[in-house]
Design a protein around this motif. Structure first.
Motif, mmCIF file in Angstrom:
data_model
loop_
_atom_site.group_PDB
_atom_site.id
_atom_site.type_symbol
_atom_site.label_atom_id
_atom_site.label_comp_id
_atom_site.label_asym_id
_atom_site.label_seq_id
_atom_site.Cartn_x
_atom_site.Cartn_y
_atom_site.Cartn_z
ATOM 1 N N VAL A 48 0.820 -1.220 0.000
ATOM 2 C CA VAL A 48 0.000 0.000 0.000
ATOM 3 C C VAL A 48 0.854 1.271 0.000
ATOM 4 O O VAL A 48 0.357 2.359 0.235
ATOM 5 C CB VAL A 48 -1.020 0.023 1.165
ATOM 6 C CG1 VAL A 48 -2.019 -1.099 1.019
ATOM 7 C CG2 VAL A 48 -0.342 0.005 2.518
ATOM 8 N N GLY A 49 2.153 1.122 -0.249
ATOM 9 C CA GLY A 49 3.005 2.294 -0.408
ATOM 10 C C GLY A 49 3.791 2.708 0.813
ATOM 11 O O GLY A 49 4.402 3.770 0.815
ATOM 12 N N GLY A 50 3.804 1.888 1.855
ATOM 13 C CA GLY A 50 4.582 2.210 3.046
ATOM 14 C C GLY A 50 6.067 2.283 2.743
ATOM 15 O O GLY A 50 6.548 1.645 1.804
ATOM 16 N N LYS A 51 6.784 3.058 3.504
ATOM 17 C CA LYS A 51 8.221 3.231 3.295
ATOM 18 C C LYS A 51 9.054 2.921 4.530
ATOM 19 O O LYS A 51 10.273 2.838 4.446
ATOM 20 C CB LYS A 51 8.530 4.675 2.861
ATOM 21 C CG LYS A 51 7.849 5.084 1.579
ATOM 22 C CD LYS A 51 8.357 4.294 0.415
ATOM 23 C CE LYS A 51 7.677 4.714 -0.880
ATOM 24 N NZ LYS A 51 7.813 3.711 -1.910
ATOM 25 N N LEU A 52 8.412 2.768 5.671
ATOM 26 C CA LEU A 52 9.126 2.604 6.938
ATOM 27 C C LEU A 52 8.404 1.576 7.802
ATOM 28 O O LEU A 52 7.191 1.646 7.950
ATOM 29 C CB LEU A 52 9.175 3.950 7.678
ATOM 30 C CG LEU A 52 9.674 3.936 9.117
ATOM 31 C CD1 LEU A 52 11.164 3.618 9.171
ATOM 32 C CD2 LEU A 52 9.414 5.292 9.761
ATOM 33 N N ILE A 53 9.170 0.656 8.345
ATOM 34 C CA ILE A 53 8.630 -0.313 9.291
ATOM 35 C C ILE A 53 9.315 -0.091 10.633
ATOM 36 O O ILE A 53 10.536 -0.133 10.734
ATOM 37 C CB ILE A 53 8.880 -1.768 8.823
ATOM 38 C CG1 ILE A 53 8.175 -2.041 7.491
ATOM 39 C CG2 ILE A 53 8.459 -2.760 9.892
ATOM 40 C CD1 ILE A 53 6.664 -1.984 7.544
ATOM 41 N N VAL A 54 8.499 0.174 11.643
ATOM 42 C CA VAL A 54 8.987 0.292 13.011
ATOM 43 C C VAL A 54 8.403 -0.896 13.764
ATOM 44 O O VAL A 54 7.191 -0.999 13.901
ATOM 45 C CB VAL A 54 8.551 1.622 13.666
ATOM 46 C CG1 VAL A 54 9.103 1.718 15.082
ATOM 47 C CG2 VAL A 54 9.014 2.804 12.829
ATOM 48 N N SER A 55 9.272 -1.784 14.194
ATOM 49 C CA SER A 55 8.836 -3.022 14.831
ATOM 50 C C SER A 55 8.977 -2.939 16.345
ATOM 51 O O SER A 55 9.834 -2.219 16.847
ATOM 52 C CB SER A 55 9.689 -4.196 14.336
ATOM 53 O OG SER A 55 9.685 -4.261 12.931
ATOM 54 N N PRO A 56 8.165 -3.704 17.066
ATOM 55 C CA PRO A 56 8.290 -3.704 18.521
ATOM 56 C C PRO A 56 9.465 -4.539 19.014
ATOM 57 O O PRO A 56 9.836 -4.465 20.174
ATOM 58 C CB PRO A 56 6.960 -4.302 18.985
ATOM 59 C CG PRO A 56 6.550 -5.180 17.856
ATOM 60 C CD PRO A 56 7.038 -4.496 16.608
ATOM 61 N N GLU A 65 13.302 -8.959 5.387
ATOM 62 C CA GLU A 65 12.177 -8.779 4.457
ATOM 63 C C GLU A 65 11.930 -7.296 4.204
ATOM 64 O O GLU A 65 11.674 -6.883 3.068
ATOM 65 C CB GLU A 65 10.918 -9.439 5.016
ATOM 66 C CG GLU A 65 9.725 -9.353 4.101
ATOM 67 C CD GLU A 65 9.824 -10.221 2.858
ATOM 68 O OE1 GLU A 65 8.955 -10.083 1.983
ATOM 69 O OE2 GLU A 65 10.768 -11.030 2.741
ATOM 70 N N THR A 66 12.006 -6.499 5.247
ATOM 71 C CA THR A 66 11.820 -5.057 5.114
ATOM 72 C C THR A 66 12.831 -4.484 4.129
ATOM 73 O O THR A 66 12.479 -3.720 3.225
ATOM 74 C CB THR A 66 11.958 -4.384 6.493
ATOM 75 O OG1 THR A 66 10.967 -4.917 7.374
ATOM 76 C CG2 THR A 66 11.811 -2.883 6.409
ATOM 77 N N LYS A 67 14.085 -4.847 4.290
ATOM 78 C CA LYS A 67 15.139 -4.343 3.408
ATOM 79 C C LYS A 67 14.984 -4.884 1.990
ATOM 80 O O LYS A 67 15.200 -4.159 1.018
ATOM 81 C CB LYS A 67 16.517 -4.694 3.975
ATOM 82 C CG LYS A 67 16.800 -4.096 5.354
ATOM 83 C CD LYS A 67 16.533 -2.608 5.439
ATOM 84 C CE LYS A 67 17.427 -1.840 4.495
ATOM 85 N NZ LYS A 67 17.027 -0.425 4.366
ATOM 86 N N ALA A 68 14.602 -6.164 1.851
ATOM 87 C CA ALA A 68 14.422 -6.755 0.525
ATOM 88 C C ALA A 68 13.332 -6.029 -0.265
ATOM 89 O O ALA A 68 13.394 -5.957 -1.493
ATOM 90 C CB ALA A 68 14.085 -8.245 0.654
ATOM 91 N N LEU A 69 12.345 -5.485 0.435
ATOM 92 C CA LEU A 69 11.253 -4.763 -0.212
ATOM 93 C C LEU A 69 11.551 -3.273 -0.378
ATOM 94 O O LEU A 69 10.705 -2.515 -0.848
ATOM 95 C CB LEU A 69 9.958 -4.959 0.584
ATOM 96 C CG LEU A 69 9.426 -6.387 0.570
ATOM 97 C CD1 LEU A 69 8.272 -6.534 1.546
ATOM 98 C CD2 LEU A 69 9.017 -6.804 -0.837
ATOM 99 N N GLY A 70 12.748 -2.845 0.036
ATOM 100 C CA GLY A 70 13.160 -1.461 -0.152
ATOM 101 C C GLY A 70 12.615 -0.489 0.880
ATOM 102 O O GLY A 70 12.612 0.718 0.658
ATOM 103 N N LEU A 71 12.172 -1.007 2.014
ATOM 104 C CA LEU A 71 11.650 -0.162 3.078
ATOM 105 C C LEU A 71 12.736 0.063 4.134
ATOM 106 O O LEU A 71 13.671 -0.729 4.249
ATOM 107 C CB LEU A 71 10.440 -0.821 3.744
ATOM 108 C CG LEU A 71 9.099 -0.739 3.014
ATOM 109 C CD1 LEU A 71 9.113 -1.513 1.720
ATOM 110 C CD2 LEU A 71 8.009 -1.269 3.924
#
Length: 174
Positions: A48-56, A65-71
């Motif tokens: 859906v166009g997200g660019k940043l993942i902040v995980s707990p 996976e986050t890096k592989a998707l370019g986030l």
């Protein structure tokens, strides 16, 4: 965005959060999401166009996976061991949580041993009353949750808290 807040948290209701991001359509800034625990969550945010993942937490598979998707990946960490493991897994920055337990002195101690180019965000305990203390300790940014919104708050209450937070941030930066 009107008040200068660019990162928002969509909490535990992940299905609803992704749908809200999808419905929002065009963004002045990239949509971002927190509390992503699995690779499926990361893929759905990317879709859906997200660019940043902040995980707990600092899950190496979620970071990969986050890096592989370019986030960008900002996993939750607390100890130096967790910080270095997250960095080794490819994290772009770190979410120190709960920052209130570490305090500014804990952030300062972690920053002293970490690579200087890794941003550190204080989450859980940082707010309008203490931005300057965290900045002096080396925090690069903050995650603000209950200082902005608590279930049941009115729009006016949230707007007032957001303005106070932005004003305090601007003052701490001066």
């Amino acid at each position: 965005f009107r008040l200068g807040l660019v990162l928002y948290c969509l909490g535990e209701d992940r299905e609803h959060a992704v749908e809200l991001i999808r419905r929002a359509g065009r963004f002045d800034r990239a949509p971002q999401r927190t509390s992503d625990l699995t690779n499926d969550h990361v893929r759905r945010v990317a879709d859906v166009g997200g660019k940043l993942i902040v995980s707990p937490n600092a899950d190496a598979a979620v970071i990969a996976e986050t890096k592989a998707l370019g986030l960008a990946s900002f996993p939750g960490v607390f100890t130096a061991t967790e910080c270095f493991a997250a960095i080794a897994a490819g994290a772009d920055g770190l979410k120190i949580f709960p920052a209130s337990m570490a305090g500014p002195s804990g952030i300062k101690a972690l920053k002293a041993v970490m690579p200087p180019d890794v941003p550190v965000f204080a989450v859980g305990g940082a707010g309008a009353d203490n931005f300057a203390d965290w900045i002096a300790a080396g925090a690069n940014g903050f995650g603000i949750g209950t200082a902005l919104y608590r279930p049941g708050d009115s729009v006016e209450t949230v707007a007032s808290a957001a303005k106070r937070t932005v004003d305090a941030w601007d003052e701490a930066q001066a």
